[in-house]
Structure formats: C-alpha cells, structure tokens
Design a protein around this motif. Structure first.
Motif, short mmCIF file in Angstrom:
data_model
loop_
_atom_site.label_atom_id
_atom_site.label_comp_id
_atom_site.label_asym_id
_atom_site.label_seq_id
_atom_site.Cartn_x
_atom_site.Cartn_y
_atom_site.Cartn_z
N TRP A 82 0.84 -1.20 0.00
CA TRP A 82 0.00 0.00 0.00
C TRP A 82 0.88 1.25 0.00
O TRP A 82 1.89 1.31 0.71
CB TRP A 82 -0.89 0.02 1.24
N TYR A 83 0.47 2.23 -0.78
CA TYR A 83 1.16 3.52 -0.82
C TYR A 83 0.13 4.63 -0.77
O TYR A 83 -0.94 4.53 -1.39
CB TYR A 83 2.01 3.67 -2.09
N VAL A 84 0.46 5.67 -0.05
CA VAL A 84 -0.32 6.91 -0.10
C VAL A 84 0.58 8.00 -0.64
O VAL A 84 1.65 8.29 -0.07
CB VAL A 84 -0.86 7.32 1.28
N TYR A 85 0.17 8.59 -1.75
CA TYR A 85 0.83 9.79 -2.27
C TYR A 85 0.12 11.01 -1.68
O TYR A 85 -1.12 11.03 -1.59
CB TYR A 85 0.73 9.85 -3.79
N PHE A 86 0.90 12.02 -1.31
CA PHE A 86 0.29 13.24 -0.79
C PHE A 86 1.24 14.41 -1.02
O PHE A 86 2.45 14.23 -1.24
CB PHE A 86 -0.04 13.10 0.71
N ALA A 87 0.68 15.61 -0.99
CA ALA A 87 1.47 16.83 -1.11
C ALA A 87 1.61 17.48 0.25
O ALA A 87 0.68 17.44 1.07
CB ALA A 87 0.82 17.79 -2.09
N ALA A 88 2.77 18.09 0.51
CA ALA A 88 3.00 18.77 1.78
C ALA A 88 3.95 19.94 1.54
O ALA A 88 4.76 19.93 0.60
CB ALA A 88 3.60 17.81 2.81
N ALA A 89 3.84 20.94 2.40
CA ALA A 89 4.65 22.15 2.29
C ALA A 89 5.40 22.41 3.59
O ALA A 89 5.02 21.89 4.65
CB ALA A 89 3.75 23.34 1.96
N TYR A 104 5.15 13.55 -1.58
CA TYR A 104 5.73 12.58 -0.66
C TYR A 104 4.90 11.30 -0.68
O TYR A 104 3.82 11.25 -1.28
CB TYR A 104 5.79 13.16 0.75
N ALA A 105 5.40 10.27 -0.01
CA ALA A 105 4.68 9.00 0.04
C ALA A 105 4.93 8.32 1.37
O ALA A 105 5.99 8.48 1.99
CB ALA A 105 5.10 8.08 -1.09
N ILE A 106 3.93 7.53 1.81
CA ILE A 106 4.08 6.60 2.92
C ILE A 106 3.69 5.22 2.41
O ILE A 106 2.97 5.10 1.41
CB ILE A 106 3.23 7.00 4.15
N SER A 107 4.15 4.17 3.09
CA SER A 107 3.88 2.82 2.62
C SER A 107 3.52 1.90 3.78
O SER A 107 3.85 2.16 4.94
CB SER A 107 5.08 2.24 1.87
N ASN A 108 2.85 0.78 3.43
CA ASN A 108 2.45 -0.21 4.41
C ASN A 108 2.37 -1.56 3.69
O ASN A 108 1.65 -1.69 2.69
CB ASN A 108 1.08 0.17 5.00
#
Length: 312
Positions: A82-89, A104-108
């Motif tokens: 699993w991956y979540v792509y997201f934008a951050a500042a 950025y991304a997080i994974s599981n």
C-alpha cells in the motif's frame, strides 16, 4: 443500482475511493485541518461515512519541509504493498504566487492498511524542484504510471499535468512528459490550473479527468483520453476536450465540483466521486473554507465515451 444521498461524507475534499480485491472500499481525502492522512474502509460506500475502521495513518511533523498543508492523499496498491501519495509544504508561506508543496509518500506492507505500520518513504522526486501536488497512479500491461500536477517555470500558470513511468512506487523511471497546460479560458479563471488527475480504463481507452481554475464556483473538470494500445508516455497519444465535462450546477446549487476519483458500486457500475460546496459566499481564501463535501454519482457511457452529466 445503489442509491446515494449526497453529500456522502461532509468536509472531505479531494476524495479518493478505491475498491480493493479484498472486497473493501478504502477512502482518503484532505481533512479541513490539513494536518494528517486519514484512511477509512468499509464493505459498502455508504458505510464509509460511519465506519469504525478508520485510522490516522500519518501526522505531519511540527517543523521541516513537509510540516504543513497536507493535501489530497491517495491510497494505491502497487507491487503488493500500500502507498499513499500526498502533497506537503514547509509552511503556509506563498512564494512567487505559489505555495511550496512537494510530493511525498508513505507505505504499508500489511494486507490490511488500517494499521499503524505506515512508513514514511520521503519525497517523490520528479527532476523539477517546483510546486507540485495531486499524484495518482495506474497500471497497464505490467507498467506502473505516475501522473501529477506541477509548476514549470517557463510556462504561465500554477500547474500542468505530467506523466512518467515508475521504476518503483516512489521513484520515476522516465523523465516527466507534459500532457496538458491550462490553455482554455475555463481553465484560467482565478488561477491557471490543471490539477487533480484521475484515470479510468474503459472501452479500449484510458480516460483522464482533471480539475481547472480556482477552487470556488469556477472549479470544473476537463478530460484527456488515449487509446489503450498507444504509447501512454507520448503526449501526442492523448486527446483533450476543448470544453469542461463537469462544472457547477447552478440550478441545484452545487458549486465547483472537481478533484474527482473513480470507483464502482457493489454491482460493478462505474461511479464518479468528487467534492463540491453548496454555497458561493466564501469568506477569504476558498482553501480555508472546510465545506467541500464528498459527493458521488453514477458515470454513464455512450458509444464508449463517458457521460458525466450534471453535478448532483
């Protein structure tokens, strides 16, 4: 056919609903605080609003390059993880007319992503160190693709859409290829914007929606499409509609529909998921107004082409 009562989830913008092979629906979206990544799952779309299977998979740190304005997370299952792509500042500062978001991304790797085993993967580098956001991914014939919105300094406007092949779920294999810029008047109201891409593969074609203009009642959706047998990394393979395909429904008072995703209902019918407001009297910047609600409608097809109809 499943009937939905809109809005299906209040105060959730940039909604993304994904039905996995485990039979569950997974939901991610921007939260009004812009401070975390929330993931929900349920056996039906209706239950996403009240499900107890909900986690905050990741919170922004207090300081650093990704410590503010967590925007438009999308949950994807790629290469058995699993991956979540997201934008951050780094802050809410606006520099040269733009926020300073990067992707950025997080994974599981757990079969059930509603766990606390999420790992921060870092920045998804595109080779351009400019404002970027709204990444999505799709696969075709064993190739994983990455599509996103980004500012290019020599092109007027806030963001264009780009595509690349992925080497890994967080690393690009090929250089970015420019797909579309905000060239029409309806893409340039308030801000020159092409953002929020979403892809659906039907009837021998890939259909890519995107959102345009400012995030008020002028927000609307455009459409690109390419034959499934074409080179999807070649911008010449993609055709662009000269008119918006989904926009404000003044009669029903549904304003600024956009930043959509696609899913299917329990019977397999295609659904359009999107956010919209039910008023236009916004005080200050629309980004700080929390009342973009998640809505849903059935997506119809006519001779192989999507019929988006009216926002409901």
């Amino acid at each position: 056919m499943t009937d939905f009562v809109n809005p299906i989830i209040e105060q959730r913008a940039d909604p993304h609903i994904y039905k996995h092979t485990d039979g569950y629906y997974y939901f991610t979206a921007s939260v009004p605080e812009y401070d975390r990544i929330e993931i929900r799952r349920a056996k039906t779309i209706k239950e996403l609003n009240t499900t107890s299977e909900l986690i905050n998979a990741w919170y922004k740190p207090d300081v650093g390059p990704y410590s503010d304005l967590i925007w438009a997370p999308e949950l994807h299952f790629i290469d058995n993880a699993w991956y979540v792509y997201f934008a951050a500042a780094p802050s809410r500062d606006i520099v040269d007319g733009l926020f300073q978001h990067r992707m950025y991304a997080i994974s599981n790797r757990n079969a059930n992503p509603i766990t606390d085993e999420w790992v921060f993967e870092g920045q998804v580098e595109t080779g351009m160190d400019t404002f970027c956001l709204d990444a999505t991914s799709f696969s075709h014939q064993g190739v994983n693709y990455y599509v996103w919105a980004q500012k290019q300094n020599d092109i007027q406007g806030n963001s264009n859409l780009y595509i690349a092949e992925l080497e890994t779920p967080t690393t690009l294999k090929t250089p970015p290829q420019l797909l579309t810029i905000p060239e029409f008047e309806w893409e340039q109201i308030g801000f020159w914007v092409n953002e929020g891409p979403s892809v659906i593969h039907r009837h021998g074609k890939f259909w890519m929606t995107y959102s345009a203009s400012a995030t008020d009642e002028n927000y609307c959706m455009g459409l690109l499409y390419a034959d499934e047998d074409s080179n999807l990394l070649d911008p010449a393979s993609w055709h662009k509609s000269e008119q918006p395909v989904f926009r404000t429904n003044w009669d029903k008072k549904i304003y600024g529909p956009g930043h959509n995703s696609f899913t299917v209902d329990e019977e397999g019918h295609d659904l359009l998921v999107y956010h919209a407001r039910d008023y236009t009297e916004i005080e200050g910047d629309p980004l700080w107004d929390p009342n973009r609600h998640t809505r849903i409608k059935r997506l119809e097809w006519d001779n192989g082409f999507p019929i988006f109809g009216d926002a409901i």
